[in-house]
Scaffold this motif. Sequence first.
Motif, mmCIF file in Angstrom:
data_model
loop_
_atom_site.group_PDB
_atom_site.id
_atom_site.type_symbol
_atom_site.label_atom_id
_atom_site.label_comp_id
_atom_site.label_asym_id
_atom_site.label_seq_id
_atom_site.Cartn_x
_atom_site.Cartn_y
_atom_site.Cartn_z
ATOM 1 N N ALA A 75 -1.457 12.351 0.214
ATOM 2 C CA ALA A 75 -0.994 11.078 -0.318
ATOM 3 C C ALA A 75 0.369 10.707 0.252
ATOM 4 C CB ALA A 75 -0.942 11.127 -1.846
ATOM 5 N N ALA A 76 1.262 11.683 0.348
ATOM 6 C CA ALA A 76 2.596 11.415 0.878
ATOM 7 C C ALA A 76 2.537 11.005 2.345
ATOM 8 C CB ALA A 76 3.483 12.639 0.709
ATOM 9 N N GLY A 77 1.696 11.674 3.130
ATOM 10 C CA GLY A 77 1.543 11.316 4.530
ATOM 11 C C GLY A 77 0.957 9.924 4.704
ATOM 12 N N THR A 78 0.004 9.576 3.844
ATOM 13 C CA THR A 78 -0.584 8.243 3.887
ATOM 14 C C THR A 78 0.469 7.183 3.596
ATOM 15 O OG1 THR A 78 -2.782 9.032 3.258
ATOM 16 C CG2 THR A 78 -2.293 6.719 2.824
ATOM 17 N N ALA A 79 1.317 7.438 2.613
ATOM 18 C CA ALA A 79 2.386 6.494 2.286
ATOM 19 C C ALA A 79 3.293 6.265 3.494
ATOM 20 C CB ALA A 79 3.197 7.003 1.096
ATOM 21 N N GLU A 80 3.606 7.330 4.222
ATOM 22 C CA GLU A 80 4.473 7.197 5.387
ATOM 23 C C GLU A 80 3.810 6.363 6.479
ATOM 24 O OE1 GLU A 80 7.684 8.120 5.615
ATOM 25 O OE2 GLU A 80 7.394 8.580 3.479
ATOM 26 N N ARG A 81 2.533 6.593 6.733
ATOM 27 C CA ARG A 81 1.832 5.826 7.766
ATOM 28 C C ARG A 81 1.731 4.357 7.367
ATOM 29 N NH1 ARG A 81 1.937 6.140 12.570
ATOM 30 N NH2 ARG A 81 1.187 8.292 12.605
ATOM 31 N N GLN A 82 1.416 4.073 6.103
ATOM 32 C CA GLN A 82 1.318 2.694 5.638
ATOM 33 C C GLN A 82 2.672 1.994 5.767
ATOM 34 O OE1 GLN A 82 -1.452 1.146 4.317
ATOM 35 N NE2 GLN A 82 -2.880 2.739 3.741
ATOM 36 N N ALA A 83 3.737 2.682 5.367
ATOM 37 C CA ALA A 83 5.076 2.097 5.461
ATOM 38 C C ALA A 83 5.455 1.863 6.923
ATOM 39 C CB ALA A 83 6.097 3.000 4.782
ATOM 40 N N TRP A 84 5.089 2.792 7.797
ATOM 41 C CA TRP A 84 5.380 2.651 9.220
ATOM 42 C C TRP A 84 4.684 1.419 9.797
ATOM 43 C CZ3 TRP A 84 2.505 2.696 13.763
ATOM 44 C CH2 TRP A 84 3.223 2.876 14.944
ATOM 45 N N MET A 85 3.440 1.181 9.386
ATOM 46 C CA MET A 85 2.723 -0.008 9.849
ATOM 47 C C MET A 85 3.400 -1.277 9.340
ATOM 48 S SD MET A 85 0.070 0.555 11.859
ATOM 49 C CE MET A 85 -1.197 -0.697 11.597
ATOM 50 N N ARG B 45 0.830 -1.199 0.000
ATOM 51 C CA ARG B 45 0.000 0.000 0.000
ATOM 52 C C ARG B 45 0.871 1.258 0.000
ATOM 53 N NH1 ARG B 45 -4.132 -3.341 1.209
ATOM 54 N NH2 ARG B 45 -6.189 -2.441 1.716
ATOM 55 N N ALA B 46 1.971 1.233 0.740
ATOM 56 C CA ALA B 46 2.863 2.394 0.773
ATOM 57 C C ALA B 46 3.431 2.671 -0.618
ATOM 58 C CB ALA B 46 3.988 2.167 1.774
ATOM 59 N N GLU B 47 3.819 1.616 -1.324
ATOM 60 C CA GLU B 47 4.333 1.801 -2.681
ATOM 61 C C GLU B 47 3.249 2.380 -3.593
ATOM 62 O OE1 GLU B 47 6.604 -0.973 -4.763
ATOM 63 O OE2 GLU B 47 7.775 -1.652 -3.046
ATOM 64 N N GLU B 48 2.037 1.864 -3.444
ATOM 65 C CA GLU B 48 0.941 2.405 -4.253
ATOM 66 C C GLU B 48 0.738 3.888 -3.951
ATOM 67 O OE1 GLU B 48 -3.923 2.229 -4.516
ATOM 68 O OE2 GLU B 48 -2.853 0.384 -3.976
ATOM 69 N N MET B 49 0.793 4.252 -2.675
ATOM 70 C CA MET B 49 0.545 5.646 -2.314
ATOM 71 C C MET B 49 1.653 6.566 -2.791
ATOM 72 S SD MET B 49 -2.437 5.808 -1.298
ATOM 73 C CE MET B 49 -2.349 7.576 -1.001
ATOM 74 N N ARG B 50 2.852 6.052 -2.941
ATOM 75 C CA ARG B 50 3.917 6.872 -3.540
ATOM 76 C C ARG B 50 3.606 7.123 -5.019
ATOM 77 N NH1 ARG B 50 7.270 3.400 -0.013
ATOM 78 N NH2 ARG B 50 7.747 4.672 1.823
ATOM 79 N N GLU B 51 3.003 6.134 -5.678
ATOM 80 C CA GLU B 51 2.555 6.334 -7.057
ATOM 81 C C GLU B 51 1.382 7.306 -7.107
ATOM 82 O OE1 GLU B 51 3.625 4.966 -10.211
ATOM 83 O OE2 GLU B 51 5.404 4.765 -8.944
ATOM 84 N N VAL B 52 0.509 7.215 -6.108
ATOM 85 C CA VAL B 52 -0.604 8.162 -6.010
ATOM 86 C C VAL B 52 -0.064 9.577 -5.843
ATOM 87 C CG1 VAL B 52 -2.548 8.906 -4.575
ATOM 88 C CG2 VAL B 52 -2.256 6.488 -5.107
#
Length: 311
Positions: free
Chosen positions: A261-271, A240-247
């Motif tokens: 979108a960038a903040g979401t990617a960070e939270r997904q990657a953190w999880m 999901r983090a990779e997808e959100m970086r594409e988003v």
Amino acid sequence: MSAPTNPLHWCVGLVGYGEVGRILAEDLRAQGVRIVACDLKLGGPLEAPLREHAARHGVTLAASHTELAAQADLIVSAVTASQTVAVAEACASALRPGSFFLDFNSASPGAKIRAAGLIDGAGGRYVEGAVMTSVPPYRIRVPLRLGGGNAALLLPALDALGFSAKLASERLGVASATKMCRSVMIKGLEAMVIESFTAARAYGVEDAVVASLYETFPDIDWEQQASYFFQRVIEHGRRRAEEMREVAQTVREAGLEPWCAAGTAERQAWMADQADAGVFGDRADQSFARSPDWRTEADRILASARPDGKV
């Protein structure tokens, strides 16, 4: 050699034998479709479950992208977003003339256009695919939007194979833009719920927060939705983090700064980092991240973040 007229007699190549690839393999093999698959995990320490699944369902495993591409009448690329163009490049050198390449990946319109250039330039027929919701509940019938000049040609074959596809546009990038803009909301909501509910749990105000959300949005079962969000992000946060970086790149290409979108990617990657560290249990254990109550997973996060339990 041209592909058989009946799509059920095609050889379908699955690049990526993760959750999505295995679901597609199961549903296609149930119809007798020949399947060949490859995955980067093959040859590594995590290959055993893939080989077991392939043996159980009669799937042939290929050692490389080129070995797969040389056999397939239809290639479905279902990998992480960052590998979208690399997979197209790897398959292009061995494509059968006229074979279809269906790109399932959650990548930006720009990445899809680059991948299309590689496949079409090698004599294949690239079709942009945008998967519009989570695959497991729908399986092969997951809503799928198609794009590009070859999409209308592939659509009848996908119908015959059991997919639920619709033509989005003959212009490349439209289907993916739809998917990416939707993900700003859906993946962003996942990240916000995890952050909000875990922080609320730390302060002991989770029941009041959830009750307030029910009052504001009564049509959403917030308890059930939160538990689902926690489980999906714990298990698939890296993807999901990779997808959100594409988003984020998609938003950037539109001329906007992708703060959400960038903040979401960070939270997904953190999880994903927490899951890899064993916060939610051993991934080999069938009970991993399977609590029906989001509070269990929030408590695990808090215990790891603040061992003293204090806010």
